[in-house]
Write a protein that holds these residues in place. Structure first.
Motif, short mmCIF file in Angstrom:
data_model
loop_
_atom_site.label_atom_id
_atom_site.label_comp_id
_atom_site.label_asym_id
_atom_site.label_seq_id
_atom_site.Cartn_x
_atom_site.Cartn_y
_atom_site.Cartn_z
N THR A 72 0.82 -1.21 0.00
CA THR A 72 0.00 0.00 0.00
C THR A 72 0.86 1.26 0.00
O THR A 72 0.61 2.20 -0.77
CB THR A 72 -0.93 0.00 1.24
N TYR A 73 1.89 1.27 0.84
CA TYR A 73 2.74 2.46 0.95
C TYR A 73 3.60 2.66 -0.30
O TYR A 73 3.63 3.76 -0.87
CB TYR A 73 3.62 2.35 2.18
N THR A 74 4.27 1.61 -0.71
CA THR A 74 5.20 1.78 -1.83
C THR A 74 4.48 1.91 -3.18
O THR A 74 5.12 2.25 -4.19
CB THR A 74 6.18 0.59 -1.90
N GLY A 75 3.17 1.70 -3.17
CA GLY A 75 2.40 1.92 -4.39
C GLY A 75 1.89 3.34 -4.52
O GLY A 75 1.23 3.67 -5.51
N SER A 76 2.17 4.20 -3.54
CA SER A 76 1.67 5.58 -3.55
C SER A 76 2.08 6.31 -4.82
O SER A 76 3.25 6.23 -5.24
CB SER A 76 2.20 6.34 -2.33
N ARG A 77 1.15 7.03 -5.40
CA ARG A 77 1.42 7.75 -6.65
C ARG A 77 1.46 9.27 -6.47
O ARG A 77 1.68 10.00 -7.42
CB ARG A 77 0.37 7.38 -7.69
N THR A 78 1.26 9.74 -5.25
CA THR A 78 1.41 11.17 -4.95
C THR A 78 2.06 11.30 -3.58
O THR A 78 2.03 10.38 -2.76
CB THR A 78 0.04 11.89 -4.92
#
Length: 428
Positions: free
Chosen positions: A351-357
């Protein structure tokens, strides 16, 4: 020897008039006048049943109780010198109110027969009068107390309406399951017949998982808590009832609100999912597909926690970020208690490393990574560092100078070294 005390139980008799009459039963028993004790005990039971019906009629506007009293009076008036109305009263109370378990009804019928034997000579017997033993009389007294005299009048079907209204009115004070359980156990559940408990469970199930109106929506939470308390009191009896009445309990939904509540209930009692018919299971699966929070609760669809976490790990990171905070923390805690915490940690990493902003990364660090940091291992920490290094929305954001200091310290404690991450954090 039994620890049951007749005297202590007598003090808990609900109706004050019954309590006064019962003193004669106790005195006769203490003076070894066992026949007299049995005769008076039956009379006290009959009086108490009448008092309970009068209470239901007068205080709770129970029309069924009023009709039963009318029928009993008509039976008595038809033949004033016959005691037949007494056994008629017992039979009709058992039929119409469910105040009595089947076993209690049979035992009370036997008490009436013993009363008759104690009061009337039997000309064909060697002993004209029946001679009950002390043990027999004590057993009858205890049975009468537990089956009738210690129960409030509300232990008819009327208790269901009263209980549901009561907890709805007081839900602002019953703010936890523990408080609700204590309240129900103090006010309603002691000596409640199993038949009434099961009927109450059936009604609450309908309110929680089938009906969807302003009233049921407002009280769905407190009703679901009461439902869980009832289930935990006798899971075997509840499962047996659901299995025997599969069509009734499978009549759920189709609105989202009752189905969501059912999924939340099944999250704690997953074995019940298999007792629902295929149509109900399809409705539940439809709501699981529609909402990531429901899928997170839907462990009952997986054989174990590891498989459940694997299924969630296959979700898109954007859906995982929609998990409610309380649900995520509960999932993390459950995974830890079952030795599967690595699977939950990997959900946080994805979830964290998929952040796009930057904003998304700020939020996801606090919601997912920070609560999970204590559960990282060297393997999962390495996975986290690699994921951070591959995404500039995580390491390039302003708050990373604060957040990643925590990750650096946790990595150091685990002896994990990542050159680029260490280069980035060396000045923190």
């Amino acid at each position: 020897m039994s620890s049951f005390s007749i005297d202590l139980a007598a003090d808990r008799i609900v109706d004050s008039r019954t309590r006064a009459y019962f003193e004669e039963v106790s005195r006769s028993y203490a003076n070894e006048c066992f026949r007299s004790s049995l005769v008076m005990l039956w009379t006290v039971v009959v009086c108490d049943l009448v008092y309970k019906l009068q209470t239901l009629r007068d205080l709770y506007n129970d029309t069924a109780a009023g009709k039963l009293l009318q029928d009993v009076e008509q039976k008595r008036a038809t033949n004033p010198n016959s005691p037949d109305w007494e056994i008629y009263l017992l039979e009709e109370v058992a039929k119409r109110t469910k105040m009595l378990e089947t076993s209690e009804f049979v035992q009370l019928q036997n008490l009436q027969k013993l009363r008759h034997l104690s009061a009337h000579p039997v000309l064909t017997a060697a002993d004209l009068l029946f001679r009950p033993t002390k043990e027999d009389v004590r057993a009858q007294i205890r049975m009468a107390l537990e089956a009738v005299l210690l129960k409030p009048a509300l232990f008819s079907k009327r208790v269901i309406d009263t209980l549901v209204d009561d907890i709805a009115t007081n839900k602002a004070l019953l703010i936890s399951r523990e408080k609700l359980k204590a309240y129900l156990e103090a006010r309603y559940l002691p000596n409640m017949p199993l038949a009434i408990e099961l009927e109450l469970f059936r009604v609450l199930w309908k309110f929680c998982f089938r009906l969807n109106n302003a009233d049921t929506e407002a009280n769905r939470g407190i009703n679901a808590q009461a439902l869980a308390i009832l289930f935990n009191r006798d899971p075997v009896a509840v499962r047996t009832m659901i299995g025997a009445e599969r069509a009734v309990f499978s009549n759920v939904g189709p609105d989202p609100e009752p189905l969501d509540a059912l999924i939340a209930f099944l999250a704690d009692h997953g074995e019940l999912f298999g007792l629902l018919d295929p149509a109900a299971q399809i409705l539940v699966e439809g709501r699981l597909a529609a909402d990531i929070n429901n899928r997170a609760r839907g462990r009952f669809k997986s054989p174990d926690m590891a498989a459940h976490l694997d299924a969630l790990l296959a979700e898109d990171h954007r859906d995982l970020a929609k998990l409610d905070d309380d649900l995520w923390l509960a999932l993390l805690d459950d995974a830890n208690s079952e030795g599967q915490v690595d699977g939950a940690v990997r959900l946080a990493i994805k979830t964290y490393t998929g952040s796009r902003t930057y904003d998304a990364a700020d939020s996801r660090f606090g919601r997912f990574i920070e609560p999970a940091l204590a559960h990282f291992t060297s393997v999962t920490m390495t996975e986290l560092l690699t994921g951070i290094e591959d995404n500039d929305q995580t390491y390039g954001r302003g708050r990373s100078t604060l957040d990643h200091r925590q990750i650096r310290d946790a990595a150091d404690d685990l002896g994990v070294v990542s050159s680029s991450f260490k280069e980035f954090t060396k000045s923190l």
